[in-house]
Write a protein that holds these residues in place. Structure first.
Motif, PDB file in Angstrom:
ATOM      1  N   LYS A  98       0.842  -1.207   0.000  1.00 54.78           N
ATOM      2  CA  LYS A  98       0.000   0.000   0.000  1.00 54.78           C
ATOM      3  C   LYS A  98       0.876   1.256   0.000  1.00 54.78           C
ATOM      4  O   LYS A  98       1.865   1.318   0.732  1.00 54.78           O
ATOM      5  N   THR A  99       0.502   2.219  -0.810  1.00 57.77           N
ATOM      6  CA  THR A  99       1.185   3.510  -0.850  1.00 57.77           C
ATOM      7  C   THR A  99       0.171   4.604  -0.525  1.00 57.77           C
ATOM      8  O   THR A  99      -0.931   4.624  -1.086  1.00 57.77           O
ATOM      9  N   TYR A 100       0.549   5.482   0.391  1.00 59.10           N
ATOM     10  CA  TYR A 100      -0.340   6.574   0.810  1.00 59.10           C
ATOM     11  C   TYR A 100       0.218   7.927   0.364  1.00 59.10           C
ATOM     12  O   TYR A 100       1.441   8.097   0.262  1.00 59.10           O
ATOM     13  N   TRP A 101      -0.672   8.863   0.121  1.00 58.28           N
ATOM     14  CA  TRP A 101      -0.289  10.262  -0.069  1.00 58.28           C
ATOM     15  C   TRP A 101      -0.879  11.074   1.074  1.00 58.28           C
ATOM     16  O   TRP A 101      -2.009  10.805   1.522  1.00 58.28           O
ATOM     17  N   ALA A 102      -0.119  12.054   1.539  1.00 61.31           N
ATOM     18  CA  ALA A 102      -0.601  12.936   2.610  1.00 61.31           C
ATOM     19  C   ALA A 102      -0.175  14.367   2.313  1.00 61.31           C
ATOM     20  O   ALA A 102       0.935  14.599   1.830  1.00 61.31           O
ATOM     21  N   LEU A 156       3.429  14.400   0.575  1.00 63.90           N
ATOM     22  CA  LEU A 156       4.343  13.305   0.899  1.00 63.90           C
ATOM     23  C   LEU A 156       3.785  11.980   0.394  1.00 63.90           C
ATOM     24  O   LEU A 156       2.571  11.760   0.405  1.00 63.90           O
ATOM     25  N   GLU A 157       4.700  11.103  -0.025  1.00 61.04           N
ATOM     26  CA  GLU A 157       4.336   9.723  -0.325  1.00 61.04           C
ATOM     27  C   GLU A 157       4.860   8.855   0.806  1.00 61.04           C
ATOM     28  O   GLU A 157       6.023   8.985   1.204  1.00 61.04           O
ATOM     29  N   ILE A 158       4.004   7.989   1.325  1.00 62.06           N
ATOM     30  CA  ILE A 158       4.343   7.197   2.511  1.00 62.06           C
ATOM     31  C   ILE A 158       4.209   5.710   2.215  1.00 62.06           C
ATOM     32  O   ILE A 158       3.204   5.270   1.636  1.00 62.06           O
ATOM     33  N   LEU A 198      -5.305  12.615   3.985  1.00 60.28           N
ATOM     34  CA  LEU A 198      -4.558  11.353   3.906  1.00 60.28           C
ATOM     35  C   LEU A 198      -5.330  10.434   2.970  1.00 60.28           C
ATOM     36  O   LEU A 198      -6.527  10.203   3.162  1.00 60.28           O
ATOM     37  N   HIS A 199      -4.644   9.930   1.940  1.00 62.11           N
ATOM     38  CA  HIS A 199      -5.303   9.208   0.855  1.00 62.11           C
ATOM     39  C   HIS A 199      -4.557   7.909   0.566  1.00 62.11           C
ATOM     40  O   HIS A 199      -3.340   7.927   0.341  1.00 62.11           O
ATOM     41  N   PRO A 219      -8.100   7.689  -7.760  1.00 65.21           N
ATOM     42  CA  PRO A 219      -8.124   9.117  -8.083  1.00 65.21           C
ATOM     43  C   PRO A 219      -8.195   9.961  -6.812  1.00 65.21           C
ATOM     44  O   PRO A 219      -8.751   9.532  -5.785  1.00 65.21           O
ATOM     45  N   LEU A 220      -7.628  11.162  -6.886  1.00 62.14           N
ATOM     46  CA  LEU A 220      -7.597  12.048  -5.724  1.00 62.14           C
ATOM     47  C   LEU A 220      -8.960  12.683  -5.489  1.00 62.14           C
ATOM     48  O   LEU A 220      -9.736  12.872  -6.430  1.00 62.14           O
TER      49      LEU A 220
END
Length: 231
Positions: A98-102, A156-158, A198-199, A219-220
């Motif tokens: 899993k990759t998250y964007w924040a 950020l990519e987490i 947080l997505h 999609p965002l």
């Protein structure tokens, strides 16, 4: 507060076959039922399947993982009892990535790996981060990198090595990179729709039955700040 939660007509289906269904969760949706009594996303997906395929009786749906209520992005469900234990095994063995964007306040470092020991307080439903192990704490590891600088914030990519309660929210807050709208972890103001920025952006895994690689990108959300992160 302007919440647009999911229903069976506006459900954002990202992928579906006989065995699995992947949803782009809206802020405000709860994945499974809780003490609020609000209708969970799992029930909405069941209604969607029942209507789409004209299914009589109860619809089977297995919950594989969850996302916090104010977050958005990818949620995977199993449509068959064959798929569910296989997906559970993939996740428990950390073979689903899993990759998250924040969108956060500016971190001091553009890239870093964070290691803390998190302890959950069940009364406040909040985790606290500690530099050393304490009684009842669990080790938490994440890696982040800066993708884009915005006017007041950073994108950020987490990537997680562990899956702890509120891990991303708690660990980023600890280094001052507070997620926009996250009052629980130090944000000065809430978002109008009660979301936090947080997505769950990307999910990669091997299909539990067909054994082929699956890559899903969510999609965002449509708010202006997220849309500024598109390019």
């Amino acid at each position: 507060m302007n919440k647009i939660t999911s229903n069976k007509k506006n459900l954002q289906v990202l992928f579906e076959d006989n065995h699995i269904i992947v949803i782009n969760k809206r802020a405000g949706d709860i994945v499974q039922g809780d003490k609020t009594g609000d209708k969970p996303l799992s029930d909405i997906v069941k209604e969607y399947i029942k209507d789409k395929y004209n299914k009589p009786g109860n619809v089977y749906l297995g919950v594989v993982h969850r996302l916090d209520r104010p977050t958005t992005g990818i949620v995977l469900f199993a449509k068959t009892s064959k798929a569910l234990p296989r997906l559970n095994k993939l996740f428990s063995e950390k073979k689903a990535h899993k990759t998250y964007w924040a969108i956060t306040e500016q971190p001091k470092k553009e890239n870093d790996s964070l290691i803390h020991w998190l302890k959950k307080n069940t009364k406040t439903n909040k985790s606290t981060a500690h530099k050393k192990e304490i009684e009842g704490s669990k080790k938490a590891i994440l890696h982040y990198k800066l993708l884009k600088k915005l006017n007041k914030y950073s994108l950020l990519e987490i990537n997680l090595e562990t899956g702890r309660h509120h891990q991303i929210r708690c660990q980023l807050s600890t280094i001052g990179a507070i997620i926009k709208g996250d009052l629980k972890y130090g944000a000065k103001r809430s978002n109008k729709d009660a979301s936090i920025h947080l997505h769950a952006r990307k999910l990669e895994f091997i299909h539990p039955v067909k054994k082929i690689p699956i890559v899903i990108i969510a999609p965002l959300p449509l708010d202006n700040l997220w849309q500024a992160c598109k390019n």
